[in-house]
Motif scaffolding. Sequence first.
Motif, PDB file in Angstrom:
ATOM      1  N   GLU A 147      -3.063  -3.942  20.162  1.00  0.00           N
ATOM      2  CA  GLU A 147      -1.649  -3.581  20.181  1.00  0.00           C
ATOM      3  C   GLU A 147      -0.859  -4.366  19.131  1.00  0.00           C
ATOM      4  OE1 GLU A 147      -2.339  -6.799  23.208  1.00  0.00           O
ATOM      5  OE2 GLU A 147      -3.237  -4.870  22.705  1.00  0.00           O
ATOM      6  N   ASP A 148       0.317  -3.840  18.784  1.00  0.00           N
ATOM      7  CA  ASP A 148       1.268  -4.501  17.875  1.00  0.00           C
ATOM      8  C   ASP A 148       0.684  -4.787  16.497  1.00  0.00           C
ATOM      9  OD1 ASP A 148       3.112  -4.516  19.956  1.00  0.00           O
ATOM     10  OD2 ASP A 148       2.465  -6.485  20.664  1.00  0.00           O
ATOM     11  N   GLY A 149      -0.155  -3.892  15.996  1.00  0.00           N
ATOM     12  CA  GLY A 149      -0.677  -4.042  14.649  1.00  0.00           C
ATOM     13  C   GLY A 149      -1.552  -5.261  14.437  1.00  0.00           C
ATOM     14  N   ARG A 150      -2.249  -5.694  15.472  1.00  0.00           N
ATOM     15  CA  ARG A 150      -3.099  -6.881  15.336  1.00  0.00           C
ATOM     16  C   ARG A 150      -4.468  -6.573  14.742  1.00  0.00           C
ATOM     17  NH1 ARG A 150      -1.795  -9.773  21.197  1.00  0.00           N
ATOM     18  NH2 ARG A 150       0.433 -10.071  20.821  1.00  0.00           N
ATOM     19  N   THR A 151      -4.899  -5.325  14.843  1.00  0.00           N
ATOM     20  CA  THR A 151      -6.199  -4.930  14.298  1.00  0.00           C
ATOM     21  C   THR A 151      -5.999  -3.711  13.399  1.00  0.00           C
ATOM     22  OG1 THR A 151      -7.366  -5.765  16.256  1.00  0.00           O
ATOM     23  CG2 THR A 151      -8.518  -4.153  14.898  1.00  0.00           C
ATOM     24  N   PHE A 152      -6.393  -3.837  12.128  1.00  0.00           N
ATOM     25  CA  PHE A 152      -6.125  -2.752  11.181  1.00  0.00           C
ATOM     26  C   PHE A 152      -7.197  -2.721  10.085  1.00  0.00           C
ATOM     27  CE2 PHE A 152      -3.465  -6.466  10.339  1.00  0.00           C
ATOM     28  CZ  PHE A 152      -3.837  -6.813   9.055  1.00  0.00           C
ATOM     29  N   PHE A 153      -7.211  -1.629   9.342  1.00  0.00           N
ATOM     30  CA  PHE A 153      -8.212  -1.374   8.307  1.00  0.00           C
ATOM     31  C   PHE A 153      -7.564  -0.471   7.258  1.00  0.00           C
ATOM     32  CE2 PHE A 153     -12.356   1.122   7.351  1.00  0.00           C
ATOM     33  CZ  PHE A 153     -12.606   0.340   6.236  1.00  0.00           C
ATOM     34  N   GLY A 154      -7.709  -0.836   5.967  1.00  0.00           N
ATOM     35  CA  GLY A 154      -7.098  -0.007   4.938  1.00  0.00           C
ATOM     36  C   GLY A 154      -7.510  -0.425   3.546  1.00  0.00           C
ATOM     37  N   MET A 155      -6.975   0.302   2.559  1.00  0.00           N
ATOM     38  CA  MET A 155      -7.228  -0.016   1.147  1.00  0.00           C
ATOM     39  C   MET A 155      -6.213   0.754   0.302  1.00  0.00           C
ATOM     40  SD  MET A 155     -10.726   2.176   0.635  1.00  0.00           S
ATOM     41  CE  MET A 155     -11.346   1.557   2.199  1.00  0.00           C
ATOM     42  N   SER A 185       0.813  -1.209   0.000  1.00  0.00           N
ATOM     43  CA  SER A 185       0.000   0.000   0.000  1.00  0.00           C
ATOM     44  C   SER A 185       0.854   1.269   0.000  1.00  0.00           C
ATOM     45  CB  SER A 185      -0.938  -0.004   1.208  1.00  0.00           C
ATOM     46  OG  SER A 185      -0.202  -0.054   2.421  1.00  0.00           O
ATOM     47  N   SER A 186       2.051   1.198   0.598  1.00  0.00           N
ATOM     48  CA  SER A 186       2.908   2.385   0.638  1.00  0.00           C
ATOM     49  C   SER A 186       3.418   2.755  -0.750  1.00  0.00           C
ATOM     50  CB  SER A 186       4.094   2.141   1.584  1.00  0.00           C
ATOM     51  OG  SER A 186       4.920   1.095   1.093  1.00  0.00           O
ATOM     52  N   LYS A 187       3.446   1.778  -1.690  1.00  0.00           N
ATOM     53  CA  LYS A 187       3.902   2.030  -3.053  1.00  0.00           C
ATOM     54  C   LYS A 187       2.760   2.450  -3.977  1.00  0.00           C
ATOM     55  CE  LYS A 187       7.775  -1.213  -2.707  1.00  0.00           C
ATOM     56  NZ  LYS A 187       8.398  -2.438  -3.258  1.00  0.00           N
ATOM     57  N   ALA A 188       1.531   2.338  -3.532  1.00  0.00           N
ATOM     58  CA  ALA A 188       0.388   2.709  -4.353  1.00  0.00           C
ATOM     59  C   ALA A 188       0.250   4.230  -4.404  1.00  0.00           C
ATOM     60  CB  ALA A 188      -0.891   2.080  -3.798  1.00  0.00           C
ATOM     61  N   HIS A 217      -3.915   3.291   5.505  1.00  0.00           N
ATOM     62  CA  HIS A 217      -3.754   2.166   6.435  1.00  0.00           C
ATOM     63  C   HIS A 217      -3.997   2.702   7.836  1.00  0.00           C
ATOM     64  CE1 HIS A 217      -2.246  -1.760   7.756  1.00  0.00           C
ATOM     65  NE2 HIS A 217      -1.682  -1.087   8.757  1.00  0.00           N
ATOM     66  N   LEU A 218      -4.958   2.124   8.548  1.00  0.00           N
ATOM     67  CA  LEU A 218      -5.377   2.622   9.856  1.00  0.00           C
ATOM     68  C   LEU A 218      -5.144   1.568  10.935  1.00  0.00           C
ATOM     69  CD1 LEU A 218      -8.803   4.115   8.711  1.00  0.00           C
ATOM     70  CD2 LEU A 218      -6.623   5.327   8.915  1.00  0.00           C
ATOM     71  N   GLU A 219      -4.840   2.030  12.128  1.00  0.00           N
ATOM     72  CA  GLU A 219      -4.658   1.168  13.290  1.00  0.00           C
ATOM     73  C   GLU A 219      -5.886   1.269  14.193  1.00  0.00           C
ATOM     74  OE1 GLU A 219      -2.266  -0.886  13.849  1.00  0.00           O
ATOM     75  OE2 GLU A 219      -0.704  -0.301  12.424  1.00  0.00           O
ATOM     76  N   GLY A 220      -6.351   0.121  14.686  1.00  0.00           N
ATOM     77  CA  GLY A 220      -7.522   0.102  15.552  1.00  0.00           C
ATOM     78  C   GLY A 220      -7.195   0.490  16.976  1.00  0.00           C
ATOM     79  N   SER A 221      -8.140   1.123  17.633  1.00  0.00           N
ATOM     80  CA  SER A 221      -7.949   1.542  19.017  1.00  0.00           C
ATOM     81  C   SER A 221      -9.264   1.368  19.773  1.00  0.00           C
ATOM     82  CB  SER A 221      -7.496   3.005  19.079  1.00  0.00           C
ATOM     83  OG  SER A 221      -7.399   3.442  20.417  1.00  0.00           O
ATOM     84  N   CYS A 222      -9.147   0.837  20.980  1.00  0.00           N
ATOM     85  CA  CYS A 222     -10.324   0.676  21.838  1.00  0.00           C
ATOM     86  C   CYS A 222      -9.815   0.674  23.274  1.00  0.00           C
ATOM     87  CB  CYS A 222     -11.055  -0.629  21.509  1.00  0.00           C
ATOM     88  SG  CYS A 222     -12.579  -0.859  22.418  1.00  0.00           S
ATOM     89  N   GLU A 223      -9.463   1.837  23.753  1.00  0.00           N
ATOM     90  CA  GLU A 223      -8.787   1.941  25.038  1.00  0.00           C
ATOM     91  C   GLU A 223      -9.760   2.012  26.215  1.00  0.00           C
ATOM     92  OE1 GLU A 223      -6.269   5.297  24.725  1.00  0.00           O
ATOM     93  OE2 GLU A 223      -4.895   4.365  23.272  1.00  0.00           O
ATOM     94  N   GLU A 224     -10.868   2.738  26.071  1.00  0.00           N
ATOM     95  CA  GLU A 224     -11.794   2.927  27.196  1.00  0.00           C
ATOM     96  C   GLU A 224     -13.242   2.754  26.740  1.00  0.00           C
ATOM     97  OE1 GLU A 224     -11.136   6.693  28.919  1.00  0.00           O
ATOM     98  OE2 GLU A 224      -9.062   6.282  29.537  1.00  0.00           O
ATOM     99  N   ASP A 225     -14.030   2.073  27.554  1.00  0.00           N
ATOM    100  CA  ASP A 225     -15.470   1.961  27.347  1.00  0.00           C
ATOM    101  C   ASP A 225     -15.804   1.487  25.933  1.00  0.00           C
ATOM    102  OD1 ASP A 225     -18.023   1.981  28.208  1.00  0.00           O
ATOM    103  OD2 ASP A 225     -18.353   4.129  27.963  1.00  0.00           O
ATOM    104  N   CYS A 226     -15.224   0.350  25.561  1.00  0.00           N
ATOM    105  CA  CYS A 226     -15.380  -0.136  24.196  1.00  0.00           C
ATOM    106  C   CYS A 226     -16.818  -0.528  23.881  1.00  0.00           C
ATOM    107  CB  CYS A 226     -14.465  -1.346  23.968  1.00  0.00           C
ATOM    108  SG  CYS A 226     -12.710  -0.939  24.006  1.00  0.00           S
ATOM    109  N   GLU A 227     -17.527  -1.057  24.858  1.00  0.00           N
ATOM    110  CA  GLU A 227     -18.883  -1.528  24.594  1.00  0.00           C
ATOM    111  C   GLU A 227     -19.815  -0.390  24.194  1.00  0.00           C
ATOM    112  OE1 GLU A 227     -19.905  -4.474  24.223  1.00  0.00           O
ATOM    113  OE2 GLU A 227     -18.108  -5.517  24.897  1.00  0.00           O
ATOM    114  N   ASN A 228     -19.556   0.812  24.692  1.00  0.00           N
ATOM    115  CA  ASN A 228     -20.408   1.944  24.359  1.00  0.00           C
ATOM    116  C   ASN A 228     -20.194   2.456  22.937  1.00  0.00           C
ATOM    117  OD1 ASN A 228     -21.636   1.925  26.855  1.00  0.00           O
ATOM    118  ND2 ASN A 228     -20.202   3.405  27.745  1.00  0.00           N
ATOM    119  N   VAL A 274      -9.525  -3.671  -0.702  1.00  0.00           N
ATOM    120  CA  VAL A 274      -9.967  -3.304   0.641  1.00  0.00           C
ATOM    121  C   VAL A 274      -9.636  -4.459   1.592  1.00  0.00           C
ATOM    122  CG1 VAL A 274     -11.921  -2.565   2.054  1.00  0.00           C
ATOM    123  CG2 VAL A 274     -11.857  -1.989  -0.389  1.00  0.00           C
ATOM    124  N   TYR A 275      -9.096  -4.141   2.758  1.00  0.00           N
ATOM    125  CA  TYR A 275      -8.713  -5.190   3.706  1.00  0.00           C
ATOM    126  C   TYR A 275      -8.921  -4.717   5.141  1.00  0.00           C
ATOM    127  CZ  TYR A 275      -4.416  -2.443   4.166  1.00  0.00           C
ATOM    128  OH  TYR A 275      -3.518  -1.425   4.401  1.00  0.00           O
TER     129      TYR A 275
END
Length: 254
Positions: A243-251, A91-94, A99-110, A147-148
Amino acid sequence: MVAYTTAPGDVEMGLEERMVVLVEKKSSTGHMWKVAVALLVVALCLGSVLLLACYWSGKPYLMTQSGHTEALIKNDIAEKTDPHTTLRRISSKAKAAIHLEGSCEEDCENLQGQLEWRSGQGQAFAQGGFRLVNNQIVIPQTGLYFVYSQASFRVSCSDGDEEGAGRRHTPLSHRIWRYSDSLGRKASLMNAVRSACQNTVQEDSYRDGQGWYNAIYLGAVFQLHKGDQLWTETNQLSELETEDGRTFFGMFAL
């Protein structure tokens, strides 16, 4: 080569009494050929010795270079087997990519299934006109896009029962939604569902608090239009690993 000559006789002697002496004259051509062949043999021997000396003097260096090259190849193979690194590199060559990193630090259920995506931190980036608006990716131009997305989970399968009867078949789901003006509504682009805690053989590890770990990966090519919005929906956010790039979203554009 043999030449014949007539020795001078006594002028007063008759033709019958003259003495004829045969004198052999050796040619120098044969001698020159022998010398040339000898010099050629000597030159070939010296060349062989020099080549052998160069080979053995350079062998330790070649061995060192070979070991260094082998280590580089192993590292490169290890990086290529990591899907996160591979997608990041492609993707960096496109021309247009995000490319996005997922985050869910506080109150994820809400968050109601809306995992928070972040750009500009870690390995996340955006280029070629991509924008992140209201936690949604906005498509810059009409065209083909790969899309991934990946969501990683660690589920605690033990419910604290002394008998060890932990949770069974906890559903995990991850989905990518698309909204397009051409459709006038949202539509599911990709989705997957898996069951956690289905392996009773590993109950001992569940009691130890290690949990059940797995990831849901989505990826495919789509024809998207300028202005389309894409976002994700994920359940069990409290069990998500970010953490450590385990959850991501991009295209990226093709």
